[in-house]
Design a protein around this motif. Structure first.
Motif, PDB file in Angstrom:
ATOM      1  N   LYS A  80       0.710  -1.167  -0.055  1.00  0.00           N
ATOM      2  CA  LYS A  80       0.192  -0.011   0.011  1.00  0.00           C
ATOM      3  C   LYS A  80       0.811   1.029  -0.028  1.00  0.00           C
ATOM      4  O   LYS A  80       1.910   1.447   0.667  1.00  0.00           O
ATOM      5  N   LEU A  95     -18.187   8.399  -2.391  1.00  0.00           N
ATOM      6  CA  LEU A  95     -17.400   7.414  -2.855  1.00  0.00           C
ATOM      7  C   LEU A  95     -16.074   7.611  -2.306  1.00  0.00           C
ATOM      8  O   LEU A  95     -15.661   6.388  -1.475  1.00  0.00           O
ATOM      9  N   GLN A 122     -15.367   8.864   0.579  1.00  0.00           N
ATOM     10  CA  GLN A 122     -15.419   8.630   2.093  1.00  0.00           C
ATOM     11  C   GLN A 122     -15.405   7.151   2.335  1.00  0.00           C
ATOM     12  O   GLN A 122     -15.046   6.771   3.234  1.00  0.00           O
ATOM     13  N   GLY A 123     -15.819   6.458   1.449  1.00  0.00           N
ATOM     14  CA  GLY A 123     -15.546   4.891   1.362  1.00  0.00           C
ATOM     15  C   GLY A 123     -14.170   4.502   1.407  1.00  0.00           C
ATOM     16  O   GLY A 123     -13.750   3.253   1.645  1.00  0.00           O
ATOM     17  N   TYR A 124     -13.254   5.232   0.719  1.00  0.00           N
ATOM     18  CA  TYR A 124     -11.956   4.801   0.488  1.00  0.00           C
ATOM     19  C   TYR A 124     -10.702   5.546   1.539  1.00  0.00           C
ATOM     20  O   TYR A 124      -9.855   4.899   1.782  1.00  0.00           O
ATOM     21  N   GLY A 125     -11.056   6.704   2.221  1.00  0.00           N
ATOM     22  CA  GLY A 125     -10.187   7.285   3.069  1.00  0.00           C
ATOM     23  C   GLY A 125     -10.763   8.353   3.741  1.00  0.00           C
ATOM     24  O   GLY A 125     -12.077   8.572   3.944  1.00  0.00           O
ATOM     25  N   SER A 149      -5.937   8.439   1.421  1.00  0.00           N
ATOM     26  CA  SER A 149      -6.099   7.180   1.366  1.00  0.00           C
ATOM     27  C   SER A 149      -5.047   6.101   1.149  1.00  0.00           C
ATOM     28  O   SER A 149      -4.017   6.387   0.318  1.00  0.00           O
ATOM     29  N   TRP A 150      -4.915   5.231   1.921  1.00  0.00           N
ATOM     30  CA  TRP A 150      -3.839   3.973   1.695  1.00  0.00           C
ATOM     31  C   TRP A 150      -4.324   2.900   0.653  1.00  0.00           C
ATOM     32  O   TRP A 150      -5.446   2.430   0.904  1.00  0.00           O
ATOM     33  N   SER A 182      -3.692  -0.148  -2.606  1.00  0.00           N
ATOM     34  CA  SER A 182      -2.851  -0.949  -3.348  1.00  0.00           C
ATOM     35  C   SER A 182      -3.067  -0.444  -4.912  1.00  0.00           C
ATOM     36  O   SER A 182      -4.024   0.149  -5.077  1.00  0.00           O
ATOM     37  N   MET A 183      -2.106  -0.935  -5.685  1.00  0.00           N
ATOM     38  CA  MET A 183      -2.484  -0.756  -7.123  1.00  0.00           C
ATOM     39  C   MET A 183      -3.784  -1.362  -7.554  1.00  0.00           C
ATOM     40  O   MET A 183      -4.466  -0.428  -8.438  1.00  0.00           O
ATOM     41  N   ARG A 184      -4.256  -2.233  -6.759  1.00  0.00           N
ATOM     42  CA  ARG A 184      -5.610  -2.893  -7.102  1.00  0.00           C
ATOM     43  C   ARG A 184      -6.773  -1.948  -6.742  1.00  0.00           C
ATOM     44  O   ARG A 184      -7.545  -1.458  -7.504  1.00  0.00           O
ATOM     45  N   GLU A 195      -6.587   1.485  -9.000  1.00  0.00           N
ATOM     46  CA  GLU A 195      -7.296   1.344 -10.327  1.00  0.00           C
ATOM     47  C   GLU A 195      -8.658   1.221 -10.223  1.00  0.00           C
ATOM     48  O   GLU A 195      -9.612   1.650 -10.909  1.00  0.00           O
ATOM     49  N   LYS A 196      -9.194   0.523  -8.967  1.00  0.00           N
ATOM     50  CA  LYS A 196     -10.807   0.484  -8.900  1.00  0.00           C
ATOM     51  C   LYS A 196     -11.207   1.717  -8.561  1.00  0.00           C
ATOM     52  O   LYS A 196     -12.334   2.136  -9.188  1.00  0.00           O
ATOM     53  N   ARG A 229     -10.000   4.730  -9.507  1.00  0.00           N
ATOM     54  CA  ARG A 229      -9.917   5.588 -10.476  1.00  0.00           C
ATOM     55  C   ARG A 229     -11.226   5.264 -11.510  1.00  0.00           C
ATOM     56  O   ARG A 229     -11.655   6.127 -12.072  1.00  0.00           O
ATOM     57  N   GLU A 287      -2.752   3.927   9.454  1.00  0.00           N
ATOM     58  CA  GLU A 287      -3.814   3.158  10.129  1.00  0.00           C
ATOM     59  C   GLU A 287      -3.019   1.672  10.433  1.00  0.00           C
ATOM     60  O   GLU A 287      -2.225   1.267   9.678  1.00  0.00           O
ATOM     61  N   ALA A 314      -5.637  -4.931 -10.502  1.00  0.00           N
ATOM     62  CA  ALA A 314      -5.450  -3.506 -10.898  1.00  0.00           C
ATOM     63  C   ALA A 314      -5.764  -3.478 -12.408  1.00  0.00           C
ATOM     64  O   ALA A 314      -6.231  -2.356 -12.994  1.00  0.00           O
ATOM     65  N   PHE A 328      -9.528  -3.079 -13.497  1.00  0.00           N
ATOM     66  CA  PHE A 328     -10.006  -1.958 -13.365  1.00  0.00           C
ATOM     67  C   PHE A 328      -9.556  -0.880 -14.383  1.00  0.00           C
ATOM     68  O   PHE A 328     -10.074   0.053 -14.583  1.00  0.00           O
ATOM     69  N   GLU A 331     -20.627   5.507   2.189  1.00  0.00           N
ATOM     70  CA  GLU A 331     -19.720   4.377   1.602  1.00  0.00           C
ATOM     71  C   GLU A 331     -18.996   4.103   3.141  1.00  0.00           C
ATOM     72  O   GLU A 331     -17.719   3.424   2.913  1.00  0.00           O
ATOM     73  N   PRO A 353     -13.926   4.259   6.600  1.00  0.00           N
ATOM     74  CA  PRO A 353     -14.035   4.165   5.069  1.00  0.00           C
ATOM     75  C   PRO A 353     -14.075   2.628   4.973  1.00  0.00           C
ATOM     76  O   PRO A 353     -13.447   1.752   5.313  1.00  0.00           O
ATOM     77  N   ALA A 354     -15.226   2.109   3.951  1.00  0.00           N
ATOM     78  CA  ALA A 354     -15.556   0.717   4.277  1.00  0.00           C
ATOM     79  C   ALA A 354     -14.725   0.042   3.325  1.00  0.00           C
ATOM     80  O   ALA A 354     -14.477  -1.252   3.544  1.00  0.00           O
ATOM     81  N   GLN A 393     -11.463   0.118   3.253  1.00  0.00           N
ATOM     82  CA  GLN A 393     -10.461  -0.454   4.032  1.00  0.00           C
ATOM     83  C   GLN A 393     -10.792  -1.395   4.958  1.00  0.00           C
ATOM     84  O   GLN A 393      -9.876  -1.865   5.894  1.00  0.00           O
TER      85      GLN A 393
END
Lengths: 97, 558
Positions: A5, A26, A28-31, A41-42, A44-46, A49-50, A52, A91, B47, B50, B239, B254-255, B257
């Motif tokens: 990460k 959206l 807020q669900g990531y970071g 937000s922390w 990974s590449m996966r 890209e998701k 993005r 975290e 990755a 996506f 989210e 954040p969900a 994570q």
């Protein structure tokens, strides 16, 4: 293929309230939001890209989006040259409430 | 008469299931990938997947009226798919495919389509012809990495190749055997399903000289959240996961994570939050206030083929006995080596400890010859009695006497050490169950523990190989480090001893920190965290009855 990460700053300027609301929810669900239009937000590449892809579905060509990846070294030194309390530490892999 | 005729007509009509064009692409890339996706219903997006979707989302904004997006199905041909098509000025319709990567280069360094991409675009062209009744001359593929446009003409040999692929897809869909790992290992490095397929591990199982490359992610990227306080409510807002404690500000997480939610004691979770967790693949687990694992929220979809093969394999007493032997050897070796660590650094070491180590070695030699599960149980009982009898020797002299213990006991624990062991095993059981649900196996059917009304036999089986490295060693180390307050961290109720709320909080932290540590797998040779090891061991177990045996149960300390 290890999925390390990195910390990302996600900066945006979205010129329509409806699209802004969708993108904001959206993100807020990531970071967490650390400035008015900047999320941290922390990822990974996966998951980067998701994110993005999901943002691209929401945003229009007139909107602005910038992702900045910070190396672990950069992250470690951020508190040294900033106001106190501006940046909290990474975290843990668990959380106890 | 007319009604009867209609019934007969529908009965006579053959069932023709259409195949997705993208499934043909997977088939051309790797038959095993096709099988995992279409038959076992496993879809993992990495990755690259996506990034490809983002490319399509970006292209959609640039397209003008010349482009059409079509969803077509042809029962006669047996295909269906969604495609982009370009309608040219002279009335031609040309299927178009965008690829994010670079084109294949032939011997003359000329750009060509990759074989799987070529089959895909031919299938789209053929589908257009069949569904719309028009003539299609070619398909086009744009490779965006090197900005190359490839024209793929549709001719009779192309049509024949598509028909042959459809037939092969139908045959594979009827099969109950998973195809072997592809010979071209470079395909695996770019495949999104590699962490599920474990091709490098399968190659190692067949060829002991193989040096596996890591395609299995080293660490789980998502958080585990423990809700310890009774009366806490877990809900969903947008989210985010919302956590509301009494008289405390609401916390939001954040969900994306979050990987697991663990509800201890009498915390609450809303239905909306459960729906959200099911949708996001977040595991939800419940542990009682006394530290007993109660159950998990099961949101598995598909994977029935895996469970059918599990039922078939574990209905065989010989298979169960063989796997159970591995289990007992793995646990017994772990216990013995842990005791041996205790003799290091001590001048001469303790005589009683050495005697137990020697006795355990003798019992372990009998395990591979065990002829039944009953005799295995006896041997395991011997090993456990020797182990727990000697374990007190590892406790440092400086540790308070309240933290010493005298043999294993449970339900209820009678001393502080056993209270910690019991709670640790409950947390461990939760993690093993999470891995079993993630992989899609059936927890209710194991090979060593028999089906009962409460606990899940397969989870209890797999628990055996993790007890020593994740709980016993962790508890012993924390006791010897002097981390425990014998009064504040425990509650004494008559003869019973339980962890208090501060004790449980402290224990969860000790346990989760242990899971974060990295460890080099003795067989595959690459390092990964203990947290990720759960899923790897479950997948290696599944390979034991899928023709790729030999790697399960090798998790032994040095």
């Amino acid at each position: 293929m290890a999925e390390y990460k990195n910390c990302y700053l996600i900066c945006y300027d979205i010129r329509d309230p409806k699209r802004w609301r969708k993108a904001y929810n959206l993100l807020q669900g990531y970071g967490e939001r650390i400035q008015y239009s900047i999320f941290r937000s922390w990822l990974s590449m996966r998951s980067r890209e998701k994110l993005r892809w999901e943002l691209e579905k929401i945003l229009a060509p007139e909107d602005s989006l910038l992702l900045i990846r910070l190396s672990h070294q950069c992250v470690a030194s951020i508190p040294a040259y900033n106001r106190p309390g501006v940046w909290s530490s990474q975290e843990e892999a668990y959380r106890i409430v | 008469m007319q009604a009867i005729d209609l019934e007969l007509a529908s009965l006579i009509k053959p069932v023709s299931d259409t195949v997705r064009v993208s499934a043909l692409h997977a088939l051309a890339y790797c038959p095993r990938l096709f099988y995992l996706e279409e038959v076992e219903e496993l879809y993992t997006q990495d990755a690259a997947v996506f990034a490809g979707r983002r490319l399509h989302a970006e292209i959609e904004k640039q397209e003008d009226e010349e482009w059409e997006e079509l969803f077509l199905e042809s029962e006669e041909l047996g295909l269906r798919g969604r495609l982009d098509a370009l309608r040219t000025r002279d009335g031609q319709t040309i299927p178009y495919e965008h690829k994010r990567g670079r084109a294949h280069r032939d011997e003359n360094k000329q750009p060509q389509a990759w074989e799987s991409d070529r089959l895909q675009i031919l299938a789209y062209a053929f589908l257009l012809e069949s569904a719309l009744g028009i003539t299609v001359k070619e398909g086009r593929i744009r490779y965006h990495a090197d900005n190359v446009l490839i024209h793929v003409p549709l001719d009779d040999s192309g049509r024949a190749a598509v028909r042959e692929a459809i037939e092969q897809a139908r045959i594979l869909r009827q099969s109950t055997h998973r195809p072997p790992v592809t010979d071209n290992e470079r395909l695996c490095a770019r495949c999104s399903l590699a962490p599920v397929c474990l091709p490098e591990e399968a190659r190692l199982a067949h060829n002991k000289e193989w040096q596996p490359i890591r395609l299995f992610p080293e660490d789980d990227e998502r958080q585990v959240i423990h809700i310890l306080e009774p009366g806490t409510s877990v809900g969903r807002t947008g989210e985010q996961i919302k956590i509301a404690r009494r008289n405390q500000p609401v916390e939001k997480v954040p969900a994306r994570q979050v990987g697991q939610l663990v509800l201890h004691s009498f915390s609450q979770i809303s239905t909306q939050a459960l729906h959200f967790c099911a949708d996001q693949g977040i595991g939800v687990h419940f542990i009682s206030g006394g530290g007993r694992y109660l159950g998990s929220f099961d949101s598995r979809q598909g994977s029935i083929q895996r469970r059918i093969r599990q039922y078939a394999a574990l209905s065989s007493p010989d298979t169960c006995l063989e796997l159970a032997r591995k289990l007992v050897v793995c646990r017994g070796q772990g216990q013995r080596k842990f005791l041996m660590r205790g003799t290091r650094g001590k001048a001469g070491g303790e005589e009683a400890l050495r005697k137990v180590i020697t006795q355990m070695k003798a019992v372990l030699k009998q395990v591979p010859q065990a002829k039944s599960l009953e005799s295995l149980l006896g041997l395991e009982g011997n090993l456990a009695a020797l182990y727990f009898g000697a374990l007190p020797c590892l406790i440092s002299k400086e540790v308070a006497t309240e933290l010493h213990f005298n043999g294993r006991n449970r339900r209820p624990p009678l001393d502080r050490f056993n209270a910690m062991l019991g709670f640790g095993y409950a947390l461990l059981l939760k993690d093993v169950m999470n891995a079993i649900l993630t992989v899609g196996l059936e927890p209710a059917l194991g090979f060593y523990h028999q089906p009962r009304s409460q606990a899940s036999p397969l989870a209890l089986d797999l628990l055996e190989i993790f007890r020593v490295p994740l709980v016993d060693m962790t508890v012993m180390a924390s006791v010897n480090r002097g981390q425990w307050d014998t009064k504040a961290d425990f509650e004494i109720r008559g003869e019973q001893v339980w962890l208090s709320e501060t004790g449980r909080r402290k224990f969860v932290e000790v346990y989760e920190r242990r899971k974060q540590e990295s460890w080099k797998h003795p067989v595959t040779g690459y390092s990964l965290t203990y947290r990720r090891l759960f899923e790897l061991e479950v997948r290696l177990l599944e390979k034991e009855w899928m023709g790729e045996a030999g790697l399960f149960g090798q998790l032994i300390l040095r």
